[in-house]
Design a protein around this motif. Structure first.
Motif, mmCIF file in Angstrom:
data_model
loop_
_atom_site.group_PDB
_atom_site.id
_atom_site.type_symbol
_atom_site.label_atom_id
_atom_site.label_comp_id
_atom_site.label_asym_id
_atom_site.label_seq_id
_atom_site.Cartn_x
_atom_site.Cartn_y
_atom_site.Cartn_z
ATOM 1 N N VAL A 108 -10.001 69.976 82.668
ATOM 2 C CA VAL A 108 -9.346 70.497 83.866
ATOM 3 C C VAL A 108 -8.140 69.625 84.229
ATOM 4 N N THR A 109 -8.317 68.331 84.181
ATOM 5 C CA THR A 109 -7.237 67.390 84.497
ATOM 6 C C THR A 109 -6.113 67.503 83.481
ATOM 7 N N ARG A 110 -6.469 67.547 82.196
ATOM 8 C CA ARG A 110 -5.450 67.663 81.144
ATOM 9 C C ARG A 110 -4.650 68.952 81.297
ATOM 10 N N HIS A 111 -5.334 70.028 81.622
ATOM 11 C CA HIS A 111 -4.651 71.308 81.794
ATOM 12 C C HIS A 111 -3.705 71.254 82.996
ATOM 13 N N SER A 112 -4.136 70.624 84.057
ATOM 14 C CA SER A 112 -3.298 70.481 85.246
ATOM 15 C C SER A 112 -2.043 69.662 84.935
ATOM 16 N N VAL A 113 -2.210 68.555 84.203
ATOM 17 C CA VAL A 113 -1.066 67.711 83.821
ATOM 18 C C VAL A 113 -0.141 68.495 82.898
ATOM 19 N N SER A 114 -0.708 69.235 81.967
ATOM 20 C CA SER A 114 0.103 70.039 81.050
ATOM 21 C C SER A 114 0.945 71.065 81.799
ATOM 22 N N ARG A 115 0.344 71.736 82.779
ATOM 23 C CA ARG A 115 1.091 72.736 83.566
ATOM 24 C C ARG A 115 2.248 72.088 84.312
ATOM 25 N N LYS A 116 1.984 70.934 84.930
ATOM 26 C CA LYS A 116 3.050 70.235 85.665
ATOM 27 C C LYS A 116 4.182 69.831 84.724
ATOM 28 N N LEU A 117 3.833 69.256 83.573
ATOM 29 C CA LEU A 117 4.845 68.793 82.627
ATOM 30 C C LEU A 117 5.623 69.968 82.024
ATOM 31 N N ARG A 118 4.931 71.069 81.746
ATOM 32 C CA ARG A 118 5.602 72.259 81.216
ATOM 33 C C ARG A 118 6.639 72.777 82.211
ATOM 34 N N HIS A 119 6.275 72.787 83.486
ATOM 35 C CA HIS A 119 7.189 73.232 84.534
ATOM 36 C C HIS A 119 8.415 72.307 84.599
ATOM 37 N N ILE A 120 8.183 71.014 84.503
ATOM 38 C CA ILE A 120 9.281 70.039 84.535
ATOM 39 C C ILE A 120 10.191 70.238 83.330
ATOM 40 N N LEU A 121 9.603 70.396 82.155
ATOM 41 C CA LEU A 121 10.396 70.565 80.936
ATOM 42 C C LEU A 121 11.213 71.858 80.964
ATOM 43 N N MET A 122 10.685 72.895 81.569
ATOM 44 C CA MET A 122 11.443 74.150 81.656
ATOM 45 C C MET A 122 12.723 73.958 82.464
ATOM 46 N N GLY A 123 12.712 73.042 83.410
ATOM 47 C CA GLY A 123 13.915 72.738 84.178
ATOM 48 C C GLY A 123 14.873 71.824 83.444
ATOM 49 N N ILE A 124 14.350 71.038 82.510
ATOM 50 C CA ILE A 124 15.167 70.076 81.776
ATOM 51 C C ILE A 124 15.777 70.677 80.507
ATOM 52 N N LEU A 125 15.069 71.582 79.849
ATOM 53 C CA LEU A 125 15.545 72.138 78.580
ATOM 54 C C LEU A 125 16.957 72.724 78.648
ATOM 55 N N PRO A 126 17.318 73.463 79.703
ATOM 56 C CA PRO A 126 18.684 74.000 79.744
ATOM 57 C C PRO A 126 19.765 72.917 79.785
ATOM 58 N N GLU A 127 19.398 71.713 80.172
ATOM 59 C CA GLU A 127 20.357 70.606 80.239
ATOM 60 C C GLU A 127 20.579 69.948 78.874
ATOM 61 N N LEU A 128 19.695 70.244 77.911
ATOM 62 C CA LEU A 128 19.771 69.614 76.599
ATOM 63 C C LEU A 128 20.642 70.436 75.652
ATOM 64 N N GLU A 129 21.204 69.736 74.688
ATOM 65 C CA GLU A 129 22.052 70.370 73.687
ATOM 66 C C GLU A 129 21.204 71.238 72.752
ATOM 67 N N ASP A 130 21.767 72.351 72.287
ATOM 68 C CA ASP A 130 21.055 73.201 71.332
ATOM 69 C C ASP A 130 20.654 72.388 70.119
ATOM 70 N N GLY A 131 19.466 72.647 69.601
ATOM 71 C CA GLY A 131 18.976 71.938 68.430
ATOM 72 C C GLY A 131 18.193 70.673 68.754
ATOM 73 N N THR A 132 18.132 70.285 70.027
ATOM 74 C CA THR A 132 17.407 69.084 70.443
ATOM 75 C C THR A 132 15.903 69.364 70.471
ATOM 76 N N THR A 133 15.136 68.395 70.020
ATOM 77 C CA THR A 133 13.680 68.478 70.076
ATOM 78 C C THR A 133 13.176 67.298 70.894
ATOM 79 N N ILE A 134 12.286 67.566 71.836
ATOM 80 C CA ILE A 134 11.728 66.514 72.679
ATOM 81 C C ILE A 134 10.199 66.618 72.626
ATOM 82 N N VAL A 135 9.542 65.474 72.462
ATOM 83 C CA VAL A 135 8.081 65.420 72.475
ATOM 84 C C VAL A 135 7.680 64.473 73.595
#
Length: 99
Positions: A41-68
């Protein structure tokens, strides 16, 4: 956090570009949230928060960039704002030119 910027003009990249007709994929991201973060439950909650954050950051990154992004145990008790601040700080640190 690991960041792989888009490939530069190496012979491998030129071959790849030729093969894919010069199409560059959009930025992409991956998450690693291990059991060290907490129960499912905790891992899923953290994953949802991080996914939401990354969705806001991805448009700022250059095409072809991979982030882990790898979540550490303190992410379980962090707020969304704290997580976003930490992700943006890590991203800025990675993008900083090396001396």
């Amino acid at each position: 956090m690991h960041l792989r910027p888009p490939a530069t003009s190496t012979s491998e990249n030129l071959q790849l570009q030729h093969t894919h007709m010069l199409l560059t994929p959009p930025p992409r991201a991956g998450l690693v949230v291990s059991k060290a973060v907490g129960n499912a439950v905790t891992r899923h909650s953290v994953s949802r928060k991080l996914r939401h954050i990354l969705m806001g950051i991805l448009p700022e990154l250059e095409d072809g960039t991979t982030i882990v992004l790898r979540a550490l145990a303190p992410a379980a008790t962090a707020t969304s704002k704290e997580l976003e601040r930490d992700v943006r700080t890590a991203l800025a640190k990675i993008r900083r030119p090396k001396a």
